[in-house]
Design a protein around this motif. Structure first.
Motif, PDB file in Angstrom:
ATOM      1  N   THR A   1      -8.823   4.375  11.403  1.00  0.00           N
ATOM      2  CA  THR A   1      -8.887   4.598   9.970  1.00  0.00           C
ATOM      3  C   THR A   1     -10.349   4.602   9.543  1.00  0.00           C
ATOM      4  N   VAL A   2     -10.630   5.402   8.531  1.00  0.00           N
ATOM      5  CA  VAL A   2     -11.987   5.513   7.999  1.00  0.00           C
ATOM      6  C   VAL A   2     -11.889   5.428   6.477  1.00  0.00           C
ATOM      7  N   ASN A   3     -12.718   4.595   5.866  1.00  0.00           N
ATOM      8  CA  ASN A   3     -12.765   4.524   4.406  1.00  0.00           C
ATOM      9  C   ASN A   3     -13.115   5.901   3.856  1.00  0.00           C
ATOM     10  N   ALA A   4     -12.468   6.292   2.760  1.00  0.00           N
ATOM     11  CA  ALA A   4     -12.713   7.606   2.173  1.00  0.00           C
ATOM     12  C   ALA A   4     -14.197   7.828   1.881  1.00  0.00           C
ATOM     13  N   ALA A   5     -14.890   6.790   1.440  1.00  0.00           N
ATOM     14  CA  ALA A   5     -16.320   6.920   1.131  1.00  0.00           C
ATOM     15  C   ALA A   5     -17.140   7.302   2.363  1.00  0.00           C
ATOM     16  N   GLU A   6     -16.662   6.934   3.548  1.00  0.00           N
ATOM     17  CA  GLU A   6     -17.359   7.279   4.792  1.00  0.00           C
ATOM     18  C   GLU A   6     -16.789   8.544   5.429  1.00  0.00           C
ATOM     19  N   PRO A  39      -4.746   1.561  -1.390  1.00  0.00           N
ATOM     20  CA  PRO A  39      -4.559   0.109  -1.476  1.00  0.00           C
ATOM     21  C   PRO A  39      -3.634  -0.278  -2.621  1.00  0.00           C
ATOM     22  N   ARG A  87       0.853  -1.190   0.000  1.00  0.00           N
ATOM     23  CA  ARG A  87       0.000   0.000   0.000  1.00  0.00           C
ATOM     24  C   ARG A  87       0.894   1.247   0.000  1.00  0.00           C
ATOM     25  N   VAL A 124     -12.090   8.335  -2.996  1.00  0.00           N
ATOM     26  CA  VAL A 124     -13.181   7.352  -2.948  1.00  0.00           C
ATOM     27  C   VAL A 124     -13.010   6.344  -4.084  1.00  0.00           C
ATOM     28  N   GLY A 165     -10.365   3.782  -3.443  1.00  0.00           N
ATOM     29  CA  GLY A 165     -10.553   2.890  -2.304  1.00  0.00           C
ATOM     30  C   GLY A 165      -9.626   3.228  -1.135  1.00  0.00           C
ATOM     31  N   VAL A 176      -8.136   4.849   2.442  1.00  0.00           N
ATOM     32  CA  VAL A 176      -8.574   5.016   3.828  1.00  0.00           C
ATOM     33  C   VAL A 176      -7.824   6.208   4.400  1.00  0.00           C
TER      34      VAL A 176
END
Length: 178
Positions: A144-149, A171, A67, A128, A131, A133
């Protein structure tokens, strides 16, 4: 409200402590978004906490699992020039190269930009799509938070009071990615 001070922490933990001690202070990365908001009187922080002296949030590196980690204080021009695989088909690299103009790309940082979720910037949809984070630090924890969230709405993120973005993790592109 007049600006009451400028802090210069050397570590993420020091910055978090300063933010906890002065909740009306704002974090200053490159300043491209925050300074514009201050000039427009949209933001009037009591104090500024400069992140410029924190080496642990600077630069781009390949992690042992393949990554890519982009430190929050990495300037847009550095991301645009990076030769590491920055997400699906280089979408993050391309986004960085398209931000505003050369002056803003030389000054602005990925962490500062995404912390404001400015809809005028190219990073949110690129992160987003890739993918990514977002690494976040606070006095209580690291998460960590997923970019979409992470991007909740215009100028609204999943950041809680007392938290700061430390990095964006992209990723490893899968086989056949393009």
């Amino acid at each position: 409200m007049a600006l009451q001070g400028m802090y210069h922490p050397r570590t993420v933990d020091e910055a978090i402590l300063l933010l906890a001690q002065d909740p009306d202070a704002r974090l200053l990365a490159g300043g491209a978004t925050l300074v514009a908001m201050m000039n427009a009187r949209v933001a009037e922080p009591a104090a500024l906490i400069s992140l410029a002296g924190i080496n642990e949030i600077k630069g781009i590196s390949m992690l042992s699992d393949g990554r890519v980690r982009i430190g929050a204080f990495t300037r847009h021009r550095e991301t645009a020039a990076c030769e590491l695989p920055l997400g699906v088909a280089g979408v993050v690299r391309h986004a960085a190269s398209q931000i505003a103009n050369a002056t803003v790309r030389n000054m602005g940082t990925i962490g500062g930009s995404i912390s404001f979720a400015d809809p005028g910037l190219d990073y949110p949809p690129a992160l987003v799509a890739a993918g990514a984070v977002v690494e976040i630090a606070s006095k209580a924890s690291r998460r960590t938070v997923n970019a979409a969230e992470f991007f909740v709405d215009w100028y609204t993120t999943a950041l809680e009071p007392g938290e700061l973005v430390t990095a964006v993790i992209l990723p490893t592109p899968g086989a056949g990615t393009g």
